[in-house]
Design an enzyme around this catalytic site. Sequence first.
Site, PDB file in Angstrom:
ATOM      1  N   ASP A  11       7.761 -17.632  -1.089  1.00 35.93           N
ATOM      2  CA  ASP A  11       6.420 -18.317  -1.634  1.00 35.93           C
ATOM      3  C   ASP A  11       7.246 -18.944  -2.886  1.00 35.93           C
ATOM      4  O   ASP A  11       8.322 -18.397  -3.285  1.00 35.93           O
ATOM      5  CB  ASP A  11       5.629 -17.150  -2.423  1.00 35.93           C
ATOM      6  N   ASP A  13       5.650 -20.009  -6.647  1.00 32.78           N
ATOM      7  CA  ASP A  13       5.410 -19.587  -7.796  1.00 32.78           C
ATOM      8  C   ASP A  13       5.378 -18.042  -8.058  1.00 32.78           C
ATOM      9  O   ASP A  13       4.674 -17.613  -7.337  1.00 32.78           O
ATOM     10  CB  ASP A  13       4.132 -20.198  -8.209  1.00 32.78           C
ATOM     11  N   THR A 103       4.409 -22.528   0.010  1.00 34.91           N
ATOM     12  CA  THR A 103       3.534 -22.458  -1.182  1.00 34.91           C
ATOM     13  C   THR A 103       2.105 -23.095  -1.288  1.00 34.91           C
ATOM     14  O   THR A 103       1.971 -23.751  -0.349  1.00 34.91           O
ATOM     15  CB  THR A 103       4.477 -23.456  -2.314  1.00 34.91           C
ATOM     16  N   SER A 104       1.421 -22.562  -1.936  1.00 34.96           N
ATOM     17  CA  SER A 104       0.037 -22.884  -2.083  1.00 34.96           C
ATOM     18  C   SER A 104      -0.300 -24.151  -3.057  1.00 34.96           C
ATOM     19  O   SER A 104      -1.230 -24.469  -3.100  1.00 34.96           O
ATOM     20  CB  SER A 104      -0.862 -21.637  -2.590  1.00 34.96           C
ATOM     21  N   LYS A 135      -3.461 -19.465   2.121  1.00 29.92           N
ATOM     22  CA  LYS A 135      -3.414 -17.955   2.078  1.00 29.92           C
ATOM     23  C   LYS A 135      -4.839 -17.278   1.586  1.00 29.92           C
ATOM     24  O   LYS A 135      -5.294 -18.023   0.529  1.00 29.92           O
ATOM     25  CB  LYS A 135      -2.361 -17.911   1.027  1.00 29.92           C
ATOM     26  N   ASP A 160       4.738 -12.753  -4.214  1.00 26.73           N
ATOM     27  CA  ASP A 160       4.414 -11.982  -5.574  1.00 26.73           C
ATOM     28  C   ASP A 160       2.830 -11.677  -5.750  1.00 26.73           C
ATOM     29  O   ASP A 160       2.520 -10.907  -6.601  1.00 26.73           O
ATOM     30  CB  ASP A 160       4.851 -12.519  -6.816  1.00 26.73           C
TER      31      ASP A 160
END
Length: 221
Positions: A11, A13, A103-104, A135, A160
């Site tokens: 991931d 961030d 990543t989102s 996600k 995280d």
Amino acid sequence: MKIRVKGILFDMDGVLVSSIGSVERSWAKWSALHGLDPVETVMRAHGRRSIDSVRAIRPDLDAIAENQKIEDWEVEDTEGVEAVVGVCNFIKQLPMGSWTIVTSATRRLAEVRLGAAGITPPAKWITSDVVVNGKPDPEPYLKGLEVLGLPPEDCLVIEDAESGATAGRAAGCRVLGTTFSHSIENLTAADWIVDSLEHVSVAVLKENQGLELEFEPLSRA
């Protein structure tokens, strides 16, 4: 604890990049526009695509237009954006092709944050622009597995956020959680939890046998 994997899906961030200040300031600004509680809004927004968060929090608004405002603020706000402790040394040890980012964030925002943190992404990586379902749906990590060309049982997801950990597990991967943004109690989908990658050592195995990671998992008790 020692585990062997052939690929790692990170991931961004909260795992690779510390951007919490930018996220909180941008979402607080958006909250103020709509009379929302900024603390609750930030908590609900973390770990998934921002457009999905807008839809969940204010389904009555034009999600595309509102999301554009938030992204513009985040792109402009790089104050305090930096690599999470231990990340640069960890990535430096990984062979080319053994890792990717899932990543989102959009590609535009992700490139700004990675650049501010001094992290060069791999040649191929996954952003929110290339998935239909973000996600906690497994689609982002399934696409990440395609990038690596590896089966899920050979890969480790590092997350995280509970939504990301849930996505990684649903994709069939083992999941290592970090406590940057969520407490141990809120990372129930992770197989193991550490504070950060500073507490994980990595060794490249001979004869293309992949990677061996060693760490002391945090207790859930």
